[in-house]
Scaffold this motif. Structure first.
Motif, PDB file in Angstrom:
ATOM      1  N   GLY A 229      -2.828 -43.185  16.508  1.00 21.69           N
ATOM      2  CA  GLY A 229      -1.683 -42.283  16.406  1.00 21.69           C
ATOM      3  C   GLY A 229      -1.205 -41.855  17.776  1.00 21.69           C
ATOM      4  N   ALA A 230      -2.160 -41.568  18.676  1.00 26.16           N
ATOM      5  CA  ALA A 230      -1.790 -41.176  20.037  1.00 26.16           C
ATOM      6  C   ALA A 230      -1.101 -42.327  20.755  1.00 26.16           C
ATOM      7  CB  ALA A 230      -3.025 -40.739  20.816  1.00 26.16           C
ATOM      8  N   ALA A 234       2.557 -42.086  22.288  1.00 26.76           N
ATOM      9  CA  ALA A 234       2.795 -42.375  23.697  1.00 26.76           C
ATOM     10  C   ALA A 234       3.861 -43.451  23.867  1.00 26.76           C
ATOM     11  CB  ALA A 234       1.499 -42.814  24.377  1.00 26.76           C
ATOM     12  N   ALA A 235       3.825 -44.465  22.995  1.00 28.76           N
ATOM     13  CA  ALA A 235       4.802 -45.548  23.081  1.00 28.76           C
ATOM     14  C   ALA A 235       6.210 -45.060  22.752  1.00 28.76           C
ATOM     15  CB  ALA A 235       4.405 -46.682  22.138  1.00 28.76           C
ATOM     16  N   ARG A 236       6.306 -44.002  21.948  1.00 27.74           N
ATOM     17  CA  ARG A 236       7.624 -43.456  21.593  1.00 27.74           C
ATOM     18  C   ARG A 236       8.155 -42.470  22.630  1.00 27.74           C
ATOM     19  NH1 ARG A 236       5.688 -43.622  15.954  1.00 27.74           N
ATOM     20  NH2 ARG A 236       4.710 -41.581  16.271  1.00 27.74           N
ATOM     21  N   ALA A 238       9.548 -41.261  26.105  1.00 25.66           N
ATOM     22  CA  ALA A 238      10.300 -41.885  27.201  1.00 25.66           C
ATOM     23  C   ALA A 238       9.532 -41.830  28.520  1.00 25.66           C
ATOM     24  CB  ALA A 238      11.648 -41.185  27.362  1.00 25.66           C
ATOM     25  N   HIS A 239       8.728 -40.776  28.719  1.00 24.23           N
ATOM     26  CA  HIS A 239       8.017 -40.645  29.993  1.00 24.23           C
ATOM     27  C   HIS A 239       7.007 -41.768  30.198  1.00 24.23           C
ATOM     28  CE1 HIS A 239       9.669 -36.844  31.375  1.00 24.23           C
ATOM     29  NE2 HIS A 239       9.570 -36.389  30.146  1.00 24.23           N
ATOM     30  N   THR A 240       6.457 -42.304  29.118  1.00 24.06           N
ATOM     31  CA  THR A 240       5.529 -43.427  29.254  1.00 24.06           C
ATOM     32  C   THR A 240       6.215 -44.605  29.924  1.00 24.06           C
ATOM     33  OG1 THR A 240       4.257 -42.756  27.312  1.00 24.06           O
ATOM     34  CG2 THR A 240       4.081 -45.055  27.981  1.00 24.06           C
ATOM     35  N   TRP A 241       7.447 -44.871  29.522  1.00 25.19           N
ATOM     36  CA  TRP A 241       8.147 -46.034  30.052  1.00 25.19           C
ATOM     37  C   TRP A 241       8.763 -45.743  31.417  1.00 25.19           C
ATOM     38  CZ3 TRP A 241       6.230 -49.775  27.617  1.00 25.19           C
ATOM     39  CH2 TRP A 241       5.831 -49.593  26.274  1.00 25.19           C
ATOM     40  N   ILE A 242       9.141 -44.494  31.661  1.00 25.26           N
ATOM     41  CA  ILE A 242       9.615 -44.135  32.999  1.00 25.26           C
ATOM     42  C   ILE A 242       8.490 -44.283  34.010  1.00 25.26           C
ATOM     43  CG2 ILE A 242      10.477 -42.239  34.428  1.00 25.26           C
ATOM     44  CD1 ILE A 242      11.893 -41.192  31.873  1.00 25.26           C
ATOM     45  N   MET A 243       7.298 -43.770  33.661  1.00 28.81           N
ATOM     46  CA  MET A 243       6.161 -43.887  34.572  1.00 28.81           C
ATOM     47  C   MET A 243       5.699 -45.337  34.695  1.00 28.81           C
ATOM     48  SD  MET A 243       5.743 -41.038  35.946  1.00 28.81           S
ATOM     49  CE  MET A 243       4.356 -41.634  36.903  1.00 28.81           C
ATOM     50  N   SER A 244       5.894 -46.137  33.656  1.00 30.31           N
ATOM     51  CA  SER A 244       5.583 -47.571  33.757  1.00 30.31           C
ATOM     52  C   SER A 244       6.452 -48.224  34.822  1.00 30.31           C
ATOM     53  CB  SER A 244       5.804 -48.260  32.410  1.00 30.31           C
ATOM     54  OG  SER A 244       4.893 -47.792  31.436  1.00 30.31           O
ATOM     55  N   LEU A 245       7.743 -47.858  34.828  1.00 33.12           N
ATOM     56  CA  LEU A 245       8.655 -48.384  35.847  1.00 33.12           C
ATOM     57  C   LEU A 245       8.179 -48.000  37.247  1.00 33.12           C
ATOM     58  CD1 LEU A 245      11.519 -49.655  36.552  1.00 33.12           C
ATOM     59  CD2 LEU A 245      12.324 -47.285  36.573  1.00 33.12           C
ATOM     60  N   ALA A 383      -3.594 -41.912  26.181  1.00 30.37           N
ATOM     61  CA  ALA A 383      -3.026 -43.055  25.468  1.00 30.37           C
ATOM     62  C   ALA A 383      -1.969 -43.767  26.312  1.00 30.37           C
ATOM     63  CB  ALA A 383      -2.417 -42.587  24.150  1.00 30.37           C
ATOM     64  N   SER A 384      -1.191 -43.007  27.055  1.00 25.90           N
ATOM     65  CA  SER A 384      -0.109 -43.616  27.834  1.00 25.90           C
ATOM     66  C   SER A 384      -0.636 -44.397  29.033  1.00 25.90           C
ATOM     67  CB  SER A 384       0.873 -42.544  28.309  1.00 25.90           C
ATOM     68  OG  SER A 384       0.279 -41.692  29.254  1.00 25.90           O
TER      69      SER A 384
END
Length: 461
Positions: A229-230, A234-236, A238-245, A383-384
């Motif tokens: 669930g976490a 995390a995948a939903r 936006a900060h997960t994907w911003i920090m991935s960038l 999770a992120s």
């Protein structure tokens, strides 16, 4: 019944399984937990260290592969790109493997799996082998990239919150140093007149030793569970994907340049394998060692601020590289490249340090307080991190593909460096716009608490 300061309960599933584990309890930690956690940390670092070495194995092997192997520079960059890609992708399942199999058990398995790409490379490493065979064997080496994710997940469970920064920093740094270590080993072997099979022959027994030591001295924790669930939450976010960038800009640069540096020196400046090996290890070594400093600076001044100015410095170093590349100045080019490595390592520490603070701030914005806010932050940041680590490693793929295209189109790496400079500008802009710009807009004093709550400030994360 197990008391707070007593030793772990007897194993319940066979093997070295620990049922009771409460590192936040200071009595338990002092009497039992710290000794066990440190023992698991040291042997986890060993396995992860060798995993990084195997993952970056082909960055060294391609230096040995002269004209008699029949591979073009584009072929070699494609080979290292695919190795990096596999290493990035397998980080996701490796993150969940610890809870499924146990930290000790998975360390044994993941260490043992490193024998497959190493023995395979030992078998095919000779002139006359086809490019497709080299590519297939190279893909197998990607499994070494996954060891970082499972090792970080495992060690995270052993340590109390107040010790996680030190433990995870040591774990990550010890793994990253596997990159310059294998490059130093290659330097010694090339200098002694040895070939690639000598290097592979050195690592095969080391892999066996790492797996055996994990079996003898590590433990599984019963209470480590996968929180799917976490992961979905995390995948939903936006900060997960911003920090991935942003992590692509730092760790992607580190691992991508680690694979490519020696090839660029050979193809653009005509360095021999020995001449290239003399300098290729310096950048990854310094970049690995400085990573904890990036975290420390982020603790003191705020990860967003350190990351912002680090991207500025990376942009300046890349601009110098472009000039050195156009002027064919080997000394300036090498110095600027080493500085870029150092900055990528510094940024690794500052960007990764931002993640817990971001989700902690989101918890406070939701109205959570105290332990509830801390629990929310730990759940989402943990999770992120797995996703961010995997996506960040994909930056290494992009760097090697960019070099491949640049050498095909222009005969040098200059075009690739221009693209990297543009990307660092994007990272700077995103960091400022998302994590620093909002701090300039203050909520009026007359605003109500409910009006003020959405105004998040990430400047100190």
């Amino acid at each position: 019944m197990t008391g707070p300061g007593t030793a772990p309960a007897p194993p319940s599933r066979g093997g070295r399984w620990i049922q009771h584990w409460d590192p936040e309890n200071e009595t338990f930690w002092k009497e039992t937990g710290e000794k066990v956690a440190r023992r698991n940390l040291y042997f986890s670092v060993l396995s992860e260290h060798i995993g990084f070495s195997v993952w970056t194995l082909w960055s060294v092997l391609v230096l040995f592969m002269g004209p008699e192997y029949g591979l073009t520079p584009a072929d070699k960059f494609m080979l290292t790109s695919m190795v990096t890609l596999v290493g990035a992708v397998v980080r996701v399942p490796y993150t969940f493997a610890v809870a499924v199999f146990g930290g000790r058990n998975w360390t044994i398995v993941s260490a043992g799996m490193l024998l497959i790409p190493t023995v395979a490379a030992f078998t095919v490493m000779e002139p006359g082998t086809s490019f497709s065979t080299f590519l297939l064997v190279g893909l197998l080496a990607g499994v070494g990239g996954g060891n970082f994710a499972s090792s970080m997940t495992n060690i995270n469970a052993f340590f109390p919150l107040r010790k996680k920064g030190w433990a995870l920093g040591l774990n990550a740094g010890g793994g990253n140093i596997g990159v310059p270590v294998i490059q130093l080993a290659a330097l010694a072997i090339i200098g002694a007149g040895g070939g690639p099979r000598v290097l592979l022959g050195v690592y095969i027994p080391l892999i066996v030793v790492a797996a055996v030591l994990a079996a003898l001295f590590m433990d599984n924790l019963e209470n480590v569970k996968n929180d799917t669930g976490a992961a979905k939450d995390a995948a939903r976010d936006a900060h997960t994907w911003i920090m991935s960038l942003l992590y692509i800009g730092t760790f992607g640069s580190f691992i991508g340049y680690s694979f490519a540096f020696g090839q660029v020196l050979q193809n653009q400046f005509g360095r021999t394998p020995l001449e290239a090996a003399y300098v290729t290890f310096i950048g990854p070594l310094l970049g690995s060692l400085i990573r904890p400093l990036g975290g420390w600076l982020a603790d003191r001044y705020g990860g967003a601020k350190i990351s912002l100015w680090n991207y500025v410095a990376m942009g300046v170093a890349t601009a110098v590289l472009i000039g050195a590349s156009m002027e064919k100045s080997l000394a300036l080019f090498t110095a600027a490249f080493v500085v870029l490595f150092v900055l990528s390592g510094l940024g690794n520490g500052s960007t990764f340090k931002m993640i817990p603070g971001i989700f902690q701030n989101k918890a406070l914005a939701k109205g959570l307080q105290g332990e509830a806010a801390a629990a929310y932050g730990r759940r989402l940041s943990g999770a992120s991190m797995g996703l961010i680590g995997a996506v960040g490693a994909l930056g290494g793929v992009g760097i090697n593909l960019a070099f491949r295209q640049s050498f095909l189109s222009y005969g040098s790496g200059t075009g690739a460096f221009v693209a990297f400079l543009a990307f660092y500008v994007v990272c700077f802009a995103v960091t400022w716009a998302v994590y620093l710009r909002r701090t300039a807009s203050r909520v009026p004093a007359a605003s109500t608490a409910s009006e003020a709550k959405p105004q998040l400030s990430y400047a100190e994360v």
